[in-house]
Motif scaffolding. Structure first.
Motif, PDB file in Angstrom:
ATOM      1  N   ASN A   1      20.173   3.892  -2.305  1.00 44.57           N
ATOM      2  CA  ASN A   1      21.598   3.782  -1.979  1.00 44.57           C
ATOM      3  C   ASN A   1      22.116   4.885  -1.073  1.00 44.57           C
ATOM      4  O   ASN A   1      23.320   4.977  -0.834  1.00 44.57           O
ATOM      5  N   PHE A   2      21.211   5.722  -0.586  1.00 47.46           N
ATOM      6  CA  PHE A   2      21.576   6.715   0.420  1.00 47.46           C
ATOM      7  C   PHE A   2      20.843   6.365   1.703  1.00 47.46           C
ATOM      8  O   PHE A   2      19.850   5.642   1.701  1.00 47.46           O
ATOM      9  N   LEU A   3      21.318   6.924   2.806  1.00 44.79           N
ATOM     10  CA  LEU A   3      20.640   6.739   4.077  1.00 44.79           C
ATOM     11  C   LEU A   3      20.333   8.145   4.566  1.00 44.79           C
ATOM     12  O   LEU A   3      21.223   8.805   5.078  1.00 44.79           O
TER      13      LEU A   3
ATOM     14  N   ILE B   1       0.869  -1.185   0.000  1.00 47.08           N
ATOM     15  CA  ILE B   1       0.000   0.000   0.000  1.00 47.08           C
ATOM     16  C   ILE B   1       0.895   1.221   0.000  1.00 47.08           C
ATOM     17  O   ILE B   1       1.516   1.560   1.023  1.00 47.08           O
ATOM     18  N   ASP B   2       1.020   1.859  -1.154  1.00 46.56           N
ATOM     19  CA  ASP B   2       2.046   2.894  -1.323  1.00 46.56           C
ATOM     20  C   ASP B   2       1.718   3.691  -2.581  1.00 46.56           C
ATOM     21  O   ASP B   2       1.441   3.107  -3.621  1.00 46.56           O
ATOM     22  N   PRO B   3       1.761   5.032  -2.519  1.00 49.85           N
ATOM     23  CA  PRO B   3       1.484   5.803  -3.737  1.00 49.85           C
ATOM     24  C   PRO B   3       2.488   5.509  -4.850  1.00 49.85           C
ATOM     25  O   PRO B   3       2.180   5.657  -6.021  1.00 49.85           O
TER      26      PRO B   3
ATOM     27  N   PHE C   1       6.562  15.943   5.576  1.00 53.21           N
ATOM     28  CA  PHE C   1       7.370  15.947   4.356  1.00 53.21           C
ATOM     29  C   PHE C   1       6.580  15.511   3.114  1.00 53.21           C
ATOM     30  O   PHE C   1       6.828  15.993   2.018  1.00 53.21           O
ATOM     31  N   TYR C   2       5.657  14.531   3.288  1.00 55.35           N
ATOM     32  CA  TYR C   2       4.999  13.933   2.118  1.00 55.35           C
ATOM     33  C   TYR C   2       3.618  14.547   1.884  1.00 55.35           C
ATOM     34  O   TYR C   2       2.746  13.931   1.297  1.00 55.35           O
ATOM     35  N   ASP C   3       3.448  15.753   2.352  1.00 56.63           N
ATOM     36  CA  ASP C   3       2.174  16.469   2.266  1.00 56.63           C
ATOM     37  C   ASP C   3       2.532  17.822   1.649  1.00 56.63           C
ATOM     38  O   ASP C   3       2.776  18.795   2.356  1.00 56.63           O
TER      39      ASP C   3
ATOM     40  N   THR D   1      -3.845   9.537   2.450  1.00 54.92           N
ATOM     41  CA  THR D   1      -5.241   9.094   2.509  1.00 54.92           C
ATOM     42  C   THR D   1      -5.397   7.737   3.208  1.00 54.92           C
ATOM     43  O   THR D   1      -6.447   7.116   3.144  1.00 54.92           O
ATOM     44  N   ASP D   2      -4.364   7.311   3.899  1.00 58.58           N
ATOM     45  CA  ASP D   2      -4.397   5.995   4.564  1.00 58.58           C
ATOM     46  C   ASP D   2      -5.500   5.900   5.607  1.00 58.58           C
ATOM     47  O   ASP D   2      -6.081   4.829   5.805  1.00 58.58           O
ATOM     48  N   GLY D   3      -5.781   7.013   6.281  1.00 56.76           N
ATOM     49  CA  GLY D   3      -6.843   7.004   7.291  1.00 56.76           C
ATOM     50  C   GLY D   3      -8.190   6.715   6.652  1.00 56.76           C
ATOM     51  O   GLY D   3      -9.008   5.958   7.201  1.00 56.76           O
TER      52      GLY D   3
END
Ligand SMILES: Nc1nc2c(c(=O)[nH]1)N[C@H]1C(S)=C(S)[C@@H](COP(=O)(O)OP(=O)(O)OC[C@H]3O[C@@H](n4cnc5c(=O)[nH]c(N)nc54)[C@H](O)[C@@H]3O)O[C@H]1N2
Ligand SMILES: Nc1nc2c(c(=O)[nH]1)N[C@H]1C(S)=C(S)[C@@H](COP(=O)(O)OP(=O)(O)OC[C@H]3O[C@@H](n4cnc5c(=O)[nH]c(N)nc54)[C@H](O)[C@@H]3O)O[C@H]1N2
Ligand SMILES: [Mo]
Length: 689
Positions: A574-576, A205-207, A671-673, A226-228
């Motif tokens: 490949n980054f953290l 479940i992921d955009p 961040f994702y909004d 929109t997960d809620g």
């Protein structure tokens, strides 16, 4: 180990220090005074001998030609990264003098800024906290990653606790929800694959169509944030189909009627409309979840970086209670396991050193605004000094145009403890060379499994580097702090971390110690809440609900008309976070900063695969390359993170565009909004230099 150890070699036990749920046990091979190999420990249950690409190159990071190995003092303008080498004595004397002068006016004008560059309990918040507590500095609210989900779990379950990762292998259905496991939770993925081989169904479940989504049976590509709504639609269907475990709810769930009433209004049609899915996707997911026994949810932090992230976690955390999934050890949910650890935080951090003082708390997620704020009765003193360790805020904090302006203040005194000249270090008055994980002692917990690990120093510190602890110990001495706790060495700190609960000798001998925990922790309730029940609604705790994003067609239609694309910015594999961006072999794999965009959004903008694009909104602009590889859903763009600004295109990174508004719970960033638009640079109306 599979590879044989030569006579001239020795093998040292380590732990991966990075901010990742897997916290791998390492075997570090040393030849002479040099580390030659870093490998996963084959005997540690969850590491099972395998490391990610990044950490198998950890030695490349430690021996990197650009390591900061001596104290540096700024000579150029802030941000330019122009320094001269100075001795430790000069640096520490000057820093202590500056901090003491500021503290004499108001110690709260000094602010520590740190996160999880290392997750170690010793090199993280031990001696550093003692120092700032003794000084009376502002406290830091460490919210930048996980505090919405953490607060949600605490409200619902009473703590950051969940399933054991090993048991996912026995599940019949796994929902991989807001997690790109192959990129950021690789050792969980091994168990998911075992389950798949045994016939389990995997649903992502992921955009974004991630590499993990590619390997699941089904991908549900909902709109960000929109997960809620999806969870409410699922609850609606569970009620309608009478798929509820009434006995479990009766015994072990508090306040269910409030959610039941709310969910009755969330038909699959309504949920689908909000999520950008079809009603059949919602119905099918509910049916699969109800039918599979046991069903397990690997929830991860990707879905809580939005306004309603905390409420969404709470709604999802209720699902395994409603169907009684917790009755089986392979059923339930895992977001974080860190709450299982009996850590002696007070012994390590010594809040008692504050005495009667109660300093203000600065939220790290709004550091841009905080640095630009004037003194006021509500805020307190203007921030005059910032001491940064284990973090790279100029690259990772939201709304970087403001963060950069704050760090560029000429009247701000900034000290950065680092391995490299990061975007943040470039703004420092002093950069102090810190040791890497191969050069210092530490002990670790995990937020994805349940063992305690030791990290022994494999080699002596390179150059003049010192462990964070030693830097704060020496600073404390310069400030004249005579308290006995500043004399504790790293081994004493490591011993204090768990007190008698985990014996340090056992860690030394075996490398790790498994916490003794029940197999199926909530089979009969036993949640760490006062009632022992999962809280849907309880005194002081509201029934969770769906909250639309800060920036979305639902909540800000005018803004959505100007900036029609929702942007998420999950990590590049490949980054953290921003670590490893300067390791060339890893940067070469990533190539260039990318914005994934759907063909339907690219075509009308004249954007072709590989085109240089300008991503923008009212806050800033970010330059990167368009990728039409099929990973973005229509209406959503994925700006993969988190490049160093100076290694990105035209000195920008994705946080140019994010904002500082916080989540519903936990005061975390969203961040994702984030709404944006994209132009092909060739077709851009703005002249570009
Ligand atoms: N390789 C690698 N591994 C890492 C990291 C890294 O930078 N690189 N970072 C580490 C850190 S600090 C953390 S906190 C964890 C982060 O790992 P996770 O907790 O898994 O979180 P993210 O990687 O932020 O996002 C995971 C997935 O959530 C998706 N997502 C974004 N928005 C939404 C949404 O609204 N709903 C849903 N359902 N999904 C959404 C993203 O597309 C992404 O694929 O990983 C750690 N591991
Ligand atoms: N747009 C966007 N922004 C994000 C995210 C996102 O998904 N999208 N993810 C967010 C998340 S989940 C997180 S956790 C934060 C991460 O933000 P940070 O915690 O700042 O993580 P890093 O970027 O990895 O920076 C850690 C720094 O610590 C340094 N370091 C490592 N070990 C040591 C040590 O022993 N001593 C000292 N002194 N320094 C050390 C490293 O060299 C590195 O520069 O970023 C957040 N920012
Ligand atoms: Mo994180």
């Amino acid at each position: 180990m599979s590879s044989t150890v030569r006579e001239t070699e020795r093998v040292v036990r380590g732990a991966c220090p990075h901010d990742c749920p897997d916290t791998c046990a390492l075997r570090i091979t040393v030849e002479g005074d040099r580390v030659t190999r870093v490998q996963g420990d084959p005997d540690h249950p969850t590491t099972h001998g395998a490391l990610c690409t990044k950490v198998s190159r950890y030695a490349e990071r430690t021996y990197h030609a650009e390591r900061v190995l001596h104290p540096l003092k700024r000579v150029g303008p802030k941000g330019r990264g122009e320094f001269v080498r100075v001795g430790w004595d000069e640096a520490l004397a000057d820093i202590a003098g500056r901090l003491a002068a500021i503290a004499a006016r108001d110690p709260e004008a000094v602010v520590p800024y740190s996160y999880a560059g290392t997750m170690g309990l010793v090199q993280g918040e031990s001696m550093a906290q003692r120092f700032f507590h003794r000084l009376g500095a502002s406290l830091l609210d460490r919210t930048i990653c996980a505090s919405a989900g953490a607060e949600a779990l605490t409200q619902s379950y009473g703590g950051k606790v969940g399933m054991h990762v090993e048991h996912f292998a026995e599940a019949r259905l796994i929902l991989i929800w807001g997690s790109n496991s192959i990129a950021s939770n690789l050792h969980f993925w091994t168990y998911a694959q075992q389950a798949k081989r045994n016939g389990a169904r995997l649903i992502c479940i992921d955009p974004r169509r991630t590499e993990t989504a590619d390997k699941c049976h089904q991908h549900i590509a909902l709109r960000p944030g929109t997960d809620g709504a999806l969870a409410l639609g699922l609850v609606h269907e569970l009620i309608r189909d009478d798929a509820l475990d009434h006995d479990y709810i009766e015994r072990y769930v508090e306040g269910w009627p409030a959610l039941r009433d709310k969910a009755l209004a969330w038909t699959p049609e309504r949920a689908a409309e909000v999520c950008g899915l079809t009603p059949d996707e919602v119905r099918g997911l509910a049916r699969d979840y109800a039918a599979a026994k046991p069903a397990a949810i690997r929830l991860n932090y990707g879905m809580q970086r939005v306004r309603g992230g905390g409420n969404a976690v709470r709604l999802i955390a209720t699902l395994p209670c409603l169907v009684g999934a917790w009755r089986h050890r392979a059923g339930g949910l895992l977001l974080s396991s860190s709450g299982w650890y009996p850590i002696a935080h007070a012994a390590l951090q010594r809040p008692d050193l504050l005495g009667a003082r109660r300093p203000r708390t600065i939220n790290m997620s709004t550091i841009g605004d905080e640095l630009l704020r004037e003194a006021s009765p509500a805020f307190g003193p203007r921030i005059e000094a910032l001491v940064v360790y284990n973090s790279n805020p100029v690259a990772v904090a939201p709304e970087s145009p403001k963060v950069v302006r704050g760090f560029a203040r000429e009247d701000l005194f900034t000290v950065v403890l680092e391995h490299f000249l990061t975007d943040t270090a470039d703004h420092a008055d002093y950069v102090l060379p810190a040791t890497t994980q191969l050069e210092h002692l530490d002990v670790h917990r995990s937020y994805g499994h349940t063992s305690v690990l030791i990290n022994e120093a494999a080699v002596a510190p390179l150059g003049e580097a010192l462990p964070n602890t030693e830097i704060f110990r020496r600073l404390a001495a310069r400030m004249g702090y005579g308290d006995a706790c500043f004399a504790d060495d790293d081994e004493a700190l490591a011993r204090q971390a768990f007190g008698e609960r985990v014996r340090f000798e056992d860690l030394r001998e075996r490398g790790w110690v498994q916490l003794p925990l029940p197999e199926a922790p909530f089979a009969q309730g036993g949640f760490p809440t006062p009632s022992g029940r999962c809280r849907v609604e309880a005194p002081g705790i509201a029934c969770p609900d769906f909250l639309p994003n800060h920036e979305s067609a639902l909540s800000t239609p005018e803004l959505a008309a100007r900036y029609p694309l929702a942007m998420i910015s999950p990590p590049a594999r490949n980054f953290l976070n921003s670590s490893f961006v300067n390791v060339k072999s890893l940067r070469d794999i990533e190539g260039e900063p990318l914005l994934e965009i759907h063909a339907d959004d690219a075509a009308p903008r004249g954007i072709v695969d590989g085109a240089l694009v300008r991503v923008f909104n009212d806050r800033g602009e970010y330059f990167c390359k368009a990728s039409l590889g099929g990973r973005a859903r229509p209406g959503v763009v994925n700006g993969l993170g988190i490049w160093w600004r100076k290694l990105g295109l035209r000195g920008s990174n994705v946080n140019e565009l994010t904002h500082q508004r916080l989540t519903d719970l936990g005061r975390a960033p969203s961040f994702y909004d984030c709404l944006v638009d994209v132009h092909s640079v060739a077709a851009s109306p703005r002249p570009l230099g």
